[in-house]
Design a protein around this motif. Structure first.
Motif, short mmCIF file in Angstrom:
data_model
loop_
_atom_site.label_atom_id
_atom_site.label_comp_id
_atom_site.label_asym_id
_atom_site.label_seq_id
_atom_site.Cartn_x
_atom_site.Cartn_y
_atom_site.Cartn_z
N ILE A 312 -5.68 11.19 -3.15
CA ILE A 312 -6.78 10.82 -2.46
C ILE A 312 -6.46 9.38 -1.94
N THR A 313 -6.88 9.38 -0.60
CA THR A 313 -6.79 8.05 0.13
C THR A 313 -8.07 7.75 0.78
N LYS A 314 -8.47 6.20 1.02
CA LYS A 314 -9.57 6.23 1.65
C LYS A 314 -9.55 6.27 3.12
#
Length: 380
Positions: A312-314
């Protein structure tokens, strides 16, 4: 629409007789050997009508996509053009390469041999007739025998008892001999000696290499493949034989290999434990093709479900733009090869720089003059 180029480098090389350039261009995969100029002439037509036999043979042997029956705007093939010009060697090479000797032009309806007669090339027409009478040169094949076929027949005739009339005629012939010039007989002694001295198995000639396909000699009317096509077929046959051997070895391995399958109710890691005779697991055998027994037993240790990894990345802001990376120019980097500059181009660039420098100095001088004039007017 770009204007069509009249002649390519290959056409110019075939016209001028540059053998080295034709050999070098055969290694280029983007060369179209069947390219036609504004007159419809291909590289083969140009080389054959010019009489360049070395280039003609190289085109026939090493350009795999060569079209022998390509016609120019007048409807002439390469064989017709060579016959009209009387290029005997090129005519022989084209006929043995499989050129169509029955093809006619659309205007007069003449074949290549008829064009040779019409233009007075009688040597070429005679050669074509000889090749038509004997379409296959047998001395180039493996089936050629060294013995003279008429020898046994002549020996048998000489061993037969002679009659009285035959003896008298031989006496008269030996007494009265007239020396007349006669052409060599067909399949005679001289013809047989020529075949022996030019054959592959000749004891008089030291052969350093063999032809690519001695079982299939060149023949008039038979399409002769290029060297690349022949080698490609030979490699395909060799790989086919290797595949047969591999499949046989795989079948033996398949018949000899067995695998023990463990029941699902038991622990999967039990397959790694030493095999005991008291185990009550459900046993079954199955065949395998390549993998050995211990590797297939280990494959049962793998879990039934694979948990995927999720990263999960911003998310970036709406106004985000990726930075453009500046690439270093290859001209400054000395690790790459640079295109060589011709001397006349360097002289041209030097002259251009000198002219620009002179213009710049002239403009600076004019500006200085304008400044001085403005200063004088201000003082007055």
């Amino acid at each position: 629409m770009p204007q069509r180029v009249d002649r390519t480098g290959l056409l110019v090389a075939c016209y001028q007789g540059y053998v080295d350039i034709v050999i070098a261009l055969s290694q280029c995969p983007h060369i179209d050997v069947n390219w036609q100029d504004n007159d419809g002439n291909t590289a083969l037509i140009t080389a054959s009508q010019a009489g360049h036999i070395t280039i003609t043979n190289y085109l026939l042997n090493y350009y795999s996509d060569l079209d022998l029956e390509k016609r120019n705007i007048h409807g002439f093939t390469a064989l017709m053009k060579a016959s009209i010009q009387g290029r005997t060697d090129c005519v022989r090479a084209l006929m043995l390469a499989g050129a169509d000797i029955q093809a006619v032009d659309p205007n007069r309806g003449f074949t290549a041999r008829e064009w040779a007669r019409f233009t007075g090339r009688y040597d070429t027409a005679y050669l074509m007739q000889r090749l038509i009478d004997k379409p296959s040169p047998e001395q180039f094949s493996n089936q050629f025998q060294m013995e003279w076929p008429k020898m046994k027949e002549l020996l048998a005739k000489a061993a037969e008892p002679k009659s009285c009339a035959q003896k008298i005629s031989e006496c008269f012939k030996s007494a009265f001999t007239f020396n007349y010039f006669n052409d060599p007989e067909e399949d005679g002694v001289l013809d047989h000696m020529v075949k022996i001295t030019t054959s592959i198995n000749s004891p008089f000639v030291a052969i350093s290499c063999r032809t690519v396909c001695p079982d299939s000699p060149p023949c008039v009317g038979k399409r002769r493949y290029s060297v690349q096509e022949i080698l490609r077929k030979q490699r395909a046959n060799e790989s086919r034989v290797l595949d047969k051997n591999r499949t046989k070895s795989y079948e033996k391995l398949f018949n000899n290999a067995t695998v023990t399958v463990i029941s699902k109710k038991k622990d999967r890691r039990a397959s790694l434990q030493p095999h005991s005779s008291q185990r009550t697991d459900v046993k079954a055998t199955r065949r395998t093709s390549l993998l050995p027994l211990n590797l297939l037993r280990r494959s049962s240790v793998r879990p039934g479900y694979i948990i995927p990894k999720v990263r999960i990345t911003k998310a970036p802001t709406p106004t985000y733009y990726p930075e453009k990376m500046k690439r270093s120019s290859s001209a400054k980097d000395k690790t790459y090869l640079e295109i060589p500059k011709w001397r006349y181009k360097e002289i041209k660039e030097e002259r251009k720089k000198a002219e620009e420098e002179a213009l710049r100095k002239l403009k600076e001088a004019e500006k200085e003059k304008q400044k001085k004039i403005v200063k004088k007017r201000s003082f007055t």
